[in-house]
Design an enzyme around this catalytic site. Structure first.
Site, PDB file in Angstrom:
ATOM      1  N   GLU A  37       0.913  -1.226  -0.116  1.00  0.00           N
ATOM      2  CA  GLU A  37      -0.197  -0.050   0.022  1.00  0.00           C
ATOM      3  C   GLU A  37       0.790   1.156   0.005  1.00  0.00           C
ATOM      4  OE1 GLU A  37      -3.411  -0.233   2.993  1.00  0.00           O
ATOM      5  OE2 GLU A  37      -2.101  -1.709   3.652  1.00  0.00           O
TER       6      GLU A  37
ATOM      7  N   LYS B  22       2.028   4.685   1.394  1.00  0.00           N
ATOM      8  CA  LYS B  22       2.442   5.215   2.910  1.00  0.00           C
ATOM      9  C   LYS B  22       2.125   6.389   2.831  1.00  0.00           C
ATOM     10  CE  LYS B  22       5.467   5.474   7.013  1.00  0.00           C
ATOM     11  NZ  LYS B  22       4.637   6.716   7.547  1.00  0.00           N
TER      12      LYS B  22
ATOM     13  N   ARG C  36      -1.846   8.696  11.715  1.00  0.00           N
ATOM     14  CA  ARG C  36      -2.602   7.408  11.749  1.00  0.00           C
ATOM     15  C   ARG C  36      -3.848   7.616  12.708  1.00  0.00           C
ATOM     16  NH1 ARG C  36      -0.276   2.014  12.217  1.00  0.00           N
ATOM     17  NH2 ARG C  36      -2.232   0.482  12.093  1.00  0.00           N
TER      18      ARG C  36
ATOM     19  N   ARG D 200      -2.666   7.388  17.120  1.00  0.00           N
ATOM     20  CA  ARG D 200      -2.256   5.984  17.226  1.00  0.00           C
ATOM     21  C   ARG D 200      -1.776   5.692  19.020  1.00  0.00           C
ATOM     22  NH1 ARG D 200       3.567   5.137  14.323  1.00  0.00           N
ATOM     23  NH2 ARG D 200       5.119   6.028  15.899  1.00  0.00           N
TER      24      ARG D 200
ATOM     25  N   GLU E  37      -5.837   6.474   7.827  1.00  0.00           N
ATOM     26  CA  GLU E  37      -4.839   7.822   7.753  1.00  0.00           C
ATOM     27  C   GLU E  37      -5.577   9.229   7.608  1.00  0.00           C
ATOM     28  OE1 GLU E  37      -0.653   8.885   7.478  1.00  0.00           O
ATOM     29  OE2 GLU E  37      -1.643   7.014   7.953  1.00  0.00           O
TER      30      GLU E  37
ATOM     31  N   LYS F  11       7.569  -0.713   7.105  1.00  0.00           N
ATOM     32  CA  LYS F  11       7.358   0.669   6.263  1.00  0.00           C
ATOM     33  C   LYS F  11       8.672   0.875   5.451  1.00  0.00           C
ATOM     34  CE  LYS F  11       8.673   3.296  10.406  1.00  0.00           C
ATOM     35  NZ  LYS F  11       7.939   4.058  11.510  1.00  0.00           N
TER      36      LYS F  11
END
Length: 526
Positions: free
Chosen positions: A224, A226, A231, A246, A272, A394
């Site tokens: 996906e 970023k 978040r 988060r 997000e 990530k």
């Protein structure tokens, strides 16, 4: 109050995360109720006391301290609470120091006209450390290096529980957390959050390392983008909808239009938060206009439209989906979103790829598309709390760097309060008169060692050309190589641009200031 003041003082002077946890664990074990609960509330910004502290201090300090002495001391120390705590004269009051709970109760119930007298009386009953702790409590910014997450970890260690158990009831218990402490001590059942929407610990990715690629198979992974936002987790139970960061902080008030879009649903979704206009993701600077707001205006809602791009679904109705593999959760998320179609949201698209070479080519184009990089997730990964090694990765785009010139310096806080550690830096441009001038493009507070800090501090003191209160203007002489994630337009800066996440990469003692980068170079990176 004195026990709390000692804790706060030691936390500020303790850089080690594990040592901070040990200090909190020890405090929870000896402090009585409700003092320890209010201490926890102070550290996690949940004390229901708010006064106009700056105004009140200006009014009462002038009655006790010479104003010139106060101004000079404030400029030198760089912190109002510490300055007042040290300068406040000993009152000779024989009363014992107030308990923390007594202080909170008093300031919760004091009428508006009685705040000045109450604060002066409380300061009289405390020593310098107690006065400092009191002012930090009332100011709502203790800056003790303790996040809400770290406080919860300390609670879990003290109560011999998993931190995830505490996370899942945290927003169902109010300060001073007496039911929470009773449960952790084994004197009561676990608090029941009832029908409130609760935060669930989020699953995090770790940066992928070069050595890990050989152990990965493209067929086992999904990719996906970023996205460059923050978040968030949306937890809805009927018309009660909350949004959490988060770290578990309730940020619902900053994004009411997104929360209202999920009203009437029962779910917990992960995504997000972005600002999106006509389908285009806006720069992070636009989202910053909405962050940390207790309320938002109609103009802000119109100018910076919030939008959540969903990654995952944790609960659908009362069904806990976290143990399912990612592929199954993804199918459920798409089906749920297709049925409910909440406004101000979509589902983050998956990226098709067959080989890592294909993926590398996409990653290389992320910056041109104003995207932070890529996320890689194992198809069989359950949704596990924390940063679980080997499940989610990530892959951020490489940082940008520029050579900038140190322009201004300001004293830090806490253990850095005696050093000039906060730096404003700039680049060259041609002014209206044709001469070169420096214009600021950002600030940095990190990226250098303690030894380098001392060298910079010494240089700054010897090359100061002007003083603006606690801020020093220095002669162009130090070049800082600044690493940053992106640059965007900014009306707040004279240069018209500002950097995203700037930090000192290295100090270019060898490079003349005249050879630093120009505004033209910076603007090409916007």
């Amino acid at each position: 109050m004195q026990l709390f003041a000692e804790l706060l003082d030691r936390l500020v002077l303790t850089p080690s995360r594990n040592r901070k946890i040990a200090l909190l664990v020890a405090y929870f074990g000896v402090a009585p109720d409700p003092d320890r609960g209010w201490a926890l509330a102070v550290l996690t910004d949940q004390v229901p006391v708010r006064i106009s502290l700056r105004r009140v201090l200006l009014e009462i300090v002038g009655e006790r301290v010479d104003p010139v002495l106060y101004k000079l001391s404030r400029d030198y120390i760089g912190d109002t609470a510490e300055t007042v705590a040290l300068l406040w004269p000993e009152g000779g009051v024989t009363e014992s120091a107030p308990r923390l709970a007594e202080v909170v109760d008093a300031f919760q119930s004091v009428p508006r006209g009685g705040v000045n007298a109450l604060l002066a009386s409380a300061l009289d009953r405390l020593d310098a450390r107690g006065r400092w702790a009191l002012l930090k409590l009332l100011g709502g910014a203790p800056r003790a290096g303790v996040s809400a997450r770290l406080a919860k970890v300390a609670l879990a260690e003290w109560g011999k529980r998993d931190v995830g158990e505490i996370e899942e009831i945290w927003h169902g218990v109010d300060a001073p957390f007496i039911p929470l402490f009773a449960w952790l001590e084994g004197r009561a059942e676990r608090p029941d959050p009832g029908s409130k929407p609760m935060f669930r610990p989020v699953m995090l990715a770790h940066p992928i390392e070069e050595s890990e690629w050989n152990g990965l198979n493209p067929e086992d992974l999904v990719a996906e983008w970023k996205w460059d936002g923050i978040r968030v987790q949306i937890s809805a139970k009927g018309d009660d909808v909350r949004m959490f960061s988060r770290a578990g902080d309730d940020i619902s008030a900053a994004f009411p239009e997104v929360c209202s879009a999920f009203a009437g649903m029962t779910c917990v979704v992960d995504g997000e938060m972005l600002v999106v206009r006509e389908g285009v993701v806006a720069p992070f600077n636009d989202l910053q206009q909405r962050l940390n707001r207790k309320s938002v205006t109609a103009k802000m809602l119109r100018d910076y439209p919030a939008f959540v791009r969903l990654y995952d679904i944790l609960f659908e109705g009362e069904d806990d989906l976290r143990a399912l593999p990612f592929d199954a959760r993804r199918m459920l998320l798409e089906a749920w979103h297709g049925r409910r179609v909440p406004r101000q949201s979509d589902v983050s698209p998956l990226i098709e790829f067959a080989t890592f070479d294909e993926l590398n080519a996409l990653w290389g184009g992320a910056r041109a598309e104003a995207i932070e990089g890529l996320m890689l997730k194992r198809r069989d990964s359950a949704y596990l709390a924390g940063r679980v090694k080997g499940q989610w990765y990530k892959w951020k785009r490489a940082a940008l760097t520029l050579d900038c010139v140190l322009m201004y310096a300001q004293r830090g806080s806490g253990k850095r309060s005696s050093f000039y550690s906060d730096y404003t830096f700039g680049v060259w441009r041609v002014g209206a008169d044709g001469a070169r001038e420096l214009v600021p493009v950002g600030k940095a507070y990190s990226g250098f060692t303690d030894g380098e800090l001392k060298e910079l501090d010494k240089w700054i003191r010897g090359h100061t050309v002007e003083r603006f209160g606690p801020v020093l203007s220095v002669a162009p002489g130090i070049v800082l190589e600044i690493a940053f994630d992106a640059v965007h337009r900014s009306a707040r800066h004279k240069s018209g641009v500002a950097m995203r996440f700037p930090r000192v990469h290295r100090i270019r003692w060898d490079k003349p200031a005249d050879e630093a980068d120009t505004l033209v170079t910076v603007e090409k990176l916007v």
